[in-house]
Design an enzyme around this catalytic site. Structure first.
Site, PDB file in Angstrom:
ATOM      1  N   ASP A  91      42.392  22.768  29.313  1.00 16.04           N
ATOM      2  CA  ASP A  91      41.931  21.493  29.848  1.00 16.04           C
ATOM      3  C   ASP A  91      42.384  21.282  31.287  1.00 16.04           C
ATOM      4  O   ASP A  91      41.750  20.525  32.037  1.00 16.04           O
ATOM      5  CB  ASP A  91      42.448  20.335  28.988  1.00 16.04           C
ATOM      6  CG  ASP A  91      41.695  20.191  27.682  1.00 16.04           C
ATOM      7  OD1 ASP A  91      40.565  20.709  27.585  1.00 16.04           O
ATOM      8  OD2 ASP A  91      42.234  19.569  26.750  1.00 16.04           O
ATOM      9  N   GLN A 116      43.036  17.208  20.693  1.00 16.12           N
ATOM     10  CA  GLN A 116      41.610  16.992  20.944  1.00 16.12           C
ATOM     11  C   GLN A 116      41.098  15.727  20.266  1.00 16.12           C
ATOM     12  O   GLN A 116      40.177  15.078  20.769  1.00 16.12           O
ATOM     13  CB  GLN A 116      40.812  18.212  20.484  1.00 16.12           C
ATOM     14  CG  GLN A 116      41.087  19.460  21.309  1.00 16.12           C
ATOM     15  CD  GLN A 116      40.885  19.240  22.799  1.00 16.12           C
ATOM     16  OE1 GLN A 116      39.786  18.956  23.247  1.00 16.12           O
ATOM     17  NE2 GLN A 116      41.956  19.352  23.576  1.00 16.12           N
ATOM     18  N   HIS A 130      -7.035  40.974  39.790  1.00 11.49           N
ATOM     19  CA  HIS A 130      -5.682  41.513  39.935  1.00 11.49           C
ATOM     20  C   HIS A 130      -5.748  42.955  40.447  1.00 11.49           C
ATOM     21  O   HIS A 130      -5.041  43.340  41.377  1.00 11.49           O
ATOM     22  CB  HIS A 130      -4.938  41.472  38.600  1.00 11.49           C
ATOM     23  CG  HIS A 130      -4.438  40.113  38.221  1.00 11.49           C
ATOM     24  ND1 HIS A 130      -5.269  39.048  38.022  1.00 11.49           N
ATOM     25  CD2 HIS A 130      -3.169  39.665  38.007  1.00 11.49           C
ATOM     26  CE1 HIS A 130      -4.560  37.987  37.688  1.00 11.49           C
ATOM     27  NE2 HIS A 130      -3.263  38.332  37.682  1.00 11.49           N
ATOM     28  N   GLU A 180      33.396  24.287  20.486  1.00  9.58           N
ATOM     29  CA  GLU A 180      33.636  24.154  21.927  1.00  9.58           C
ATOM     30  C   GLU A 180      34.923  24.900  22.293  1.00  9.58           C
ATOM     31  O   GLU A 180      34.952  25.706  23.216  1.00  9.58           O
ATOM     32  CB  GLU A 180      33.762  22.673  22.288  1.00  9.58           C
ATOM     33  CG  GLU A 180      34.088  22.425  23.748  1.00  9.58           C
ATOM     34  CD  GLU A 180      34.416  20.968  24.017  1.00  9.58           C
ATOM     35  OE1 GLU A 180      34.407  20.584  25.210  1.00  9.58           O
ATOM     36  OE2 GLU A 180      34.701  20.200  23.068  1.00  9.58           O
ATOM     37  N   HIS A 181      35.998  24.591  21.575  1.00  9.26           N
ATOM     38  CA  HIS A 181      37.285  25.266  21.760  1.00  9.26           C
ATOM     39  C   HIS A 181      37.657  25.969  20.457  1.00  9.26           C
ATOM     40  O   HIS A 181      37.639  25.354  19.393  1.00  9.26           O
ATOM     41  CB  HIS A 181      38.397  24.268  22.076  1.00  9.26           C
ATOM     42  CG  HIS A 181      38.118  23.344  23.216  1.00  9.26           C
ATOM     43  ND1 HIS A 181      37.673  22.048  23.023  1.00  9.26           N
ATOM     44  CD2 HIS A 181      38.218  23.519  24.554  1.00  9.26           C
ATOM     45  CE1 HIS A 181      37.530  21.464  24.203  1.00  9.26           C
ATOM     46  NE2 HIS A 181      37.847  22.334  25.148  1.00  9.26           N
TER      47      HIS A 181
END
Length: 435
Positions: free
Chosen positions: A366, A263, A425, A332-333
């Site tokens: 990936d 990475q 209403h 993220e990972h």
């Protein structure tokens, strides 16, 4: 040398733990002012601004901002058999996994004649960003396009920066991946200006505005997405990639070193973090890095990332503490390589994607795992999620009441509307029930 953060002896309070997490120095906020100028330039000058920005940032303006269909077909024809087979298999796997992400419609019956239908409507038109720069990402074409198609999106525009090495054209492998997926609306443009073009449209090149912009990019792309949010939807403000590995002394230090390196080679701002209960194991991982980086053409870039403030080795007392640290970081990972992976996984609540066991490296995700690699970065996994088919869907509630069903709740509506001092209403209901 990677910095070390020693949290043995007891974790600090959450606020302090969040402050201690390794992060890149430059973030999206630093890029907002520059991105605003580029977005506004495209908004007002359209195609001329895109060409000027390509000259300025990409090393040359493309001959055609909108890529001719024949050029896409030629790129498909030019694929090697090996690469085409790999792309076809990636598409097949991501398509299968994405199909499981489409929610089923449902009907809730609250009383006789009183129904609430839940349906999921695809976006009408989306813009997908595929980065260029330091690497070529046909995999990002797959990860963006396939879930949009599975969700039922019918109009898809794909943008990718023009490449200096290809005469200002989009990289042919990007075009080929688009062609394999049946995408024929591709534009040679990148950076913040491309995001602005997708959001506001560029009539001179027949680019209509989109409803949603997705895809990873650098800080300027992320900043531009922040600026156009509200004009269009966005998936997330994706920044530099990151990996966090939870490992103990039973893990293979070579595997962990290879994964941290994998990475780090994306970008100088990429973050690689190891959280471990063993200082001896940490030493072994760090010792395994030089021999694996020396043979790589990306060695200088990845070493900058590993030595940066966004990368670290974190020492903790227990795997429970390791999970707490990971949840605060919100990677993220996330990789888990321990004696009891499932026990650690049970404590994880914040991660873009989780890779469990020694045979499940992040690089699998990936490309060929079937999962999506467009994931939240910078701690956004604590409140966000990765790209999926559901990203391109909008939940809608469709309400159907019969006259008798409305009559059954009329008094409650009048009571509530009176309390809120909104008598019209209630009157809209009694207008019907009194007849």
């Amino acid at each position: 040398m990677m910095q070390r953060i020693d949290l043995r002896g007891g974790l600090p309070a959450r606020a302090e733990l969040l402050r201690l997490m390794p992060r890149a120095v430059g973030d999206v906020s630093h890029a907002v002012d520059a991105a605003r100028e580029l977005v506004e330039d495209v908004r007002h000058r359209g195609a001329d601004a895109l060409r000027d920005q390509a000259e300025r940032f990409d090393g040359g303006a493309p001959a055609n901002v909108r890529v001719p269909v024949a050029e896409i077909a030629a790129a498909v024809a030019g694929l090697t058999p090996e690469l085409r087979e790999a792309l076809d298999e990636a598409i097949r796997r991501v398509r299968a996994a994405s199909a499981a992400q489409v929610p089923a419609g449902s009907v809730t019956t609250l009383a006789d004649g009183a129904e609430v239908h839940q349906r999921w409507q695809p976006m009408r038109r989306v813009g997908l960003y595929v980065p260029g720069g330091k690497a070529v990402y046909p995999s990002s074409v797959v990860m963006n396009v396939v879930p949009a198609q599975v969700a039922g999106v019918r109009s898809i525009a794909l943008v990718s920066p023009p490449q200096r090495d290809h005469g200002g054209a989009v990289h042919p492998t990007i075009l080929a991946a688009a062609g394999l997926l049946g995408i024929d609306e591709v534009y040679a443009m990148g950076g913040a200006g491309a995001v602005g073009a997708l959001a506001y449209g560029v009539p001179a090149i027949d680019l209509e505005p989109v409803d949603l912009v997705t895809g990873p990019g650098n800080n300027y792309v992320a900043a531009a997405k922040r600026l156009v949010r509200g004009v269009v939807g966005i998936d997330a403000e994706a920044g530099a990639t990151e990996i966090l590995v939870i490992a103990d002394e039973t893990a293979d230090p070579g595997f962990v070193a290879a994964d941290l390196i994998s990475q780090a080679e994306h970008d100088e701002q990429a973050g690689s973090v190891l959280v471990t209960t063993s200082a001896t194991f940490a030493d072994a991982v760090e010792a395994a890095i030089p021999e694996r980086t020396a043979v790589l053409g990306t060695a200088a870039r990845l070493q900058t990332a590993l030595d940066g403030p966004q990368s670290a080795i974190v020492l903790v007392d227990s795997l429970t503490d390791a999970a707490t640290v990971s949840n605060a970081y919100g990677p993220e990972h996330l990789e888990i390589q321990t004696a009891d992976d499932d026990a650690v996984l049970a404590d994880i609540d914040a991660a873009g994607a989780v890779f469990v066991g020694p045979s499940t490296p992040v690089s699998l995700g990936d490309y060929l795992a079937g999962s999506n690699h467009v994931l939240p970065t910078g701690g956004q996994a604590r409140f966000g999620s990765g790209l999926s088919a559901s990203t391109f869907l909008r939940p809608q509630q469709v309400i159907r009441y019969s006259a008798s069903a409305l009559d059954g709740v009329a008094a409650h509506i009048v009571a509530l509307s009176t309390e809120e001092q909104l008598p019209a209403h209630g009157a809209a209901v009694t207008e019907r029930t009194n007849r």
